[in-house]
Design a protein around this motif. Structure first.
Motif, PDB file in Angstrom:
ATOM      1  N   SER A  19       0.844  -1.186   0.000  1.00 42.38           N
ATOM      2  CA  SER A  19       0.000   0.000   0.000  1.00 42.38           C
ATOM      3  C   SER A  19       0.880   1.236   0.000  1.00 42.38           C
ATOM      4  O   SER A  19       1.997   1.220   0.520  1.00 42.38           O
ATOM      5  N   MET A  21       0.604   5.747   0.071  1.00 41.93           N
ATOM      6  CA  MET A  21      -0.214   6.918   0.317  1.00 41.93           C
ATOM      7  C   MET A  21       0.031   7.879  -0.836  1.00 41.93           C
ATOM      8  O   MET A  21       1.146   8.017  -1.315  1.00 41.93           O
ATOM      9  N   CYS A  22      -1.025   8.527  -1.269  1.00 43.12           N
ATOM     10  CA  CYS A  22      -0.960   9.484  -2.364  1.00 43.12           C
ATOM     11  C   CYS A  22      -1.688  10.738  -1.911  1.00 43.12           C
ATOM     12  O   CYS A  22      -2.733  10.650  -1.279  1.00 43.12           O
ATOM     13  N   GLU A  30      -4.933  12.881   1.663  1.00 38.29           N
ATOM     14  CA  GLU A  30      -4.188  11.630   1.547  1.00 38.29           C
ATOM     15  C   GLU A  30      -5.138  10.489   1.211  1.00 38.29           C
ATOM     16  O   GLU A  30      -6.208  10.366   1.796  1.00 38.29           O
ATOM     17  N   GLU A  32      -5.110   6.213   0.445  1.00 39.23           N
ATOM     18  CA  GLU A  32      -4.343   4.964   0.471  1.00 39.23           C
ATOM     19  C   GLU A  32      -4.658   4.169  -0.789  1.00 39.23           C
ATOM     20  O   GLU A  32      -5.817   3.995  -1.148  1.00 39.23           O
ATOM     21  N   LYS A  61       3.846   4.073   3.014  1.00 40.46           N
ATOM     22  CA  LYS A  61       3.145   4.229   4.284  1.00 40.46           C
ATOM     23  C   LYS A  61       4.106   3.851   5.402  1.00 40.46           C
ATOM     24  O   LYS A  61       4.754   2.827   5.348  1.00 40.46           O
TER      25      LYS A  61
END
Length: 62
Positions: A19, A21-22, A30, A32, A61
């Protein structure tokens, strides 16, 4: 005799997922993202706009 699996059925297909984060390029919220979903369309839960992951800053992450 019942054979009980030592892990959840379907575990194998998900054990290599990662995973990330963006941050939404529009509002900065944010989001995921899992590695198997990066090529699927997503809308930002903050602003509702489509998220273009090529414009997104991805970071691992913690």
């Amino acid at each position: 005799m019942v054979n009980t699996p030592k892990h959840c059925p379907g575990f194998e297909q998900f054990k290599h997922l990662t995973s990330f984060m963006c941050k939404c390029p529009e509002c900065g919220k944010e989001i995921e993202i899992f590695s198997d979903e990066a090529d699927k369309p997503h809308n930002c839960p903050g602003c509702g706009k489509p998220v273009d992951f090529t414009r997104c800053s991805l970071y691992a992450k913690a």
